[in-house]
Design an enzyme around this catalytic site. Structure first.
Site, short mmCIF file in Angstrom:
data_model
loop_
_atom_site.label_atom_id
_atom_site.label_comp_id
_atom_site.label_asym_id
_atom_site.label_seq_id
_atom_site.Cartn_x
_atom_site.Cartn_y
_atom_site.Cartn_z
N HIS A 160 5.24 -5.94 8.31
CA HIS A 160 5.05 -7.36 8.92
C HIS A 160 5.15 -8.14 7.64
O HIS A 160 4.49 -8.68 7.07
CB HIS A 160 3.76 -7.54 9.37
CG HIS A 160 3.79 -7.14 10.82
ND1 HIS A 160 2.39 -6.73 11.51
CD2 HIS A 160 4.61 -7.21 11.96
CE1 HIS A 160 3.12 -6.49 12.70
NE2 HIS A 160 4.22 -6.70 12.98
N CYS A 181 1.06 -1.20 -0.05
CA CYS A 181 -0.03 -0.03 -0.01
C CYS A 181 0.94 1.30 -0.03
O CYS A 181 2.21 1.08 0.14
CB CYS A 181 -0.79 0.19 1.31
SG CYS A 181 0.29 0.01 2.64
N CYS A 225 -7.99 2.31 7.08
CA CYS A 225 -7.48 3.43 6.00
C CYS A 225 -7.94 2.81 4.49
O CYS A 225 -8.54 1.55 4.53
CB CYS A 225 -5.97 2.99 6.06
SG CYS A 225 -5.43 1.61 5.20
N GLU A 233 0.59 -1.15 16.04
CA GLU A 233 -0.24 0.10 15.70
C GLU A 233 -0.77 0.26 16.94
O GLU A 233 -1.19 1.44 17.26
CB GLU A 233 -0.83 -0.05 14.48
CG GLU A 233 -1.74 1.01 13.98
CD GLU A 233 -2.43 0.70 12.89
OE1 GLU A 233 -2.14 -0.04 12.03
OE2 GLU A 233 -3.65 1.34 13.17
N THR A 242 -6.02 0.67 11.99
CA THR A 242 -6.37 1.14 10.35
C THR A 242 -6.71 -0.19 9.64
O THR A 242 -7.03 -0.06 8.53
CB THR A 242 -5.06 1.88 9.82
OG1 THR A 242 -4.04 0.97 9.96
CG2 THR A 242 -4.81 3.16 10.64
N ASN A 265 -3.58 -7.14 8.49
CA ASN A 265 -4.41 -6.73 7.15
C ASN A 265 -4.52 -8.22 6.51
O ASN A 265 -5.44 -8.43 5.78
CB ASN A 265 -4.09 -5.65 6.54
CG ASN A 265 -2.77 -5.69 5.61
OD1 ASN A 265 -2.90 -6.23 4.64
ND2 ASN A 265 -1.66 -5.20 6.32
N HIS A 284 -1.05 -5.38 19.09
CA HIS A 284 -0.66 -5.06 17.81
C HIS A 284 0.23 -3.95 17.93
O HIS A 284 -0.32 -2.98 18.69
CB HIS A 284 -1.77 -4.91 16.80
CG HIS A 284 -1.16 -4.97 15.30
ND1 HIS A 284 -0.70 -3.75 14.98
CD2 HIS A 284 -0.96 -5.65 14.44
CE1 HIS A 284 -0.20 -3.70 13.68
NE2 HIS A 284 -0.37 -5.19 13.31
S1 SF4 Z 1 -2.52 2.55 7.45
FE1 SF4 Z 1 -2.99 1.58 5.49
S2 SF4 Z 1 -1.86 2.73 4.02
FE2 SF4 Z 1 -0.71 2.84 6.06
S3 SF4 Z 1 0.66 1.26 6.19
FE3 SF4 Z 1 -1.43 0.60 7.10
S4 SF4 Z 1 -2.46 -0.43 5.21
FE4 SF4 Z 1 -0.82 0.90 4.49
#
Ligand code: SF4
Length: 300
Positions: A43, A13, A191, A127, A163, A221, A125
């Site tokens: 990852h 992405c 996102c 994030e 996200t 993801n 995680h």
């Molecule tokens: S937030 Fe979305 S665009 Fe940003 S790194 Fe993660 S998956 Fe990719």
């Protein structure tokens, strides 16, 4: 005729491409200096090996290493770790994805405005840990319905999400929180790249006989893509590389759908496609000798 079809949104992405390019540029401009990422930059083990080969090494704590340049990965980091790194003499290179940055900023704003900050996502995680850090570690992490009981201040609840969360899970959990809260401020911080990959995977699964989802097993993801695809009822296999493909999966399948998470390099996707072509071309059963073709569309 057997088809191999790649989802029209698959692989790296915007945020991952950006982080990789920042890391490569940092390596090029850091002769004689140590370059680190705090945790893996993204990852994906193949991408991490490639970064190591140019001198960008992941570390998991700031002790016992010589200070150098420290790249903040696309998932971001809690501000407390960034502060500590700066105090220890590390130069911070920020590769936090702007979409993750938005979730962090919103968490901080909600805390400041007196909301109980809720982060919907996986508690362990990186994030989510990073976003929670921007709420001074006071955020309630909601991974499943049972976690909603952890919300104590029900007057003002402010919600952001990981996200890469699936829209379906986000909507389900938000609906449950609506039942207990008085004032609720909801930010959908899933996102666009995540949503596009989920939509493209579901669309492809409708027409495929089997789905292969490519990406690291610890990529949130990619795992969500595999879960979504499985829910359609189509046989779905989450693989990291071509080596994991079992020829038995392909017997009698005429449409092989391929999708890949946002942290899966294009080279790994191409390798899977080439491997499938090779397997079919060399299969001993009559179906295996049929011509394969692929529709490759690589997008941002
Ligand atoms: S937030 Fe979305 S665009 Fe940003 S790194 Fe993660 S998956 Fe990719």
């Amino acid at each position: 005729m057997v088809k191999i079809i790649l989802a029209d949104k698959a692989g790296f992405c915007f945020g991952v491409k950006r982080a990789m390019s920042i890391a490569e540029e940092t390596a090029r401009n850091s002769y004689g200096k140590f370059v680190y990422t705090y945790g893996p930059l993204i990852h994906n083990p193949q991408a991490i090996s490639q970064l190591k080969s140019i001198g960008v090494n992941p570390i998991s704590n700031l002790d016992n290493v010589e200070p150098g340049k420290l790249i903040v990965r696309s998932h971001g980091l809690p501000p407390q770790i960034i502060d500590t790194a700066q105090k220890k003499g590390f130069e911070i290179i920020d590769a936090t994805c702007p979409f993750v940055r938005r979730a962090q900023d919103l968490a901080r704003m909600l805390l400041k405005e007196g909301y109980e900050v809720v982060v919907i996502g996986e508690a362990d995680h990186p994030e989510v840990i990073g976003i929670a850090g921007y709420a001074d570690g006071k955020a309630v992490i909601i991974e499943k319905e049972a976690d909603i009981a952890k919300i104590t201040k029900k007057k003002k609840i402010g919600i952001v999400t990981q996200t890469t969360q699936s829209m379906e899970a986000f909507k389900d959990l938000v609906a449950k929180i609506l039942e207990i809260g008085k004032e609720i401020h909801i930010f959908n911080t899933i996102c666009g790249a995540t949503q596009e990959r989920q939509t493209a995977t579901l669309k492809l699964a409708e027409n495929a006989d089997i789905m292969l989802i490519i990406g690291s097993k610890n990529s949130a993801n990619t795992t969500h893509l595999a879960q979504l695809s499985k829910k359609t009822g189509k046989p779905t296999y989450h693989i990291e590389t071509a080596r994991e493909i079992n020829p038995d999966w392909l017997k009698g399948r005429n449409v092989i759908g391929i999708s890949a998470g946002a942290s899966t390099p294009r080279s790994v996707i191409e390798d899977v496609i080439s491997h499938l072509e090779y397997m079919k071309a060399h299969a001993s059963d009559p179906a295996g000798s049929r011509l394969l073709y692929k529709e490759e569309v690589f997008n941002d």
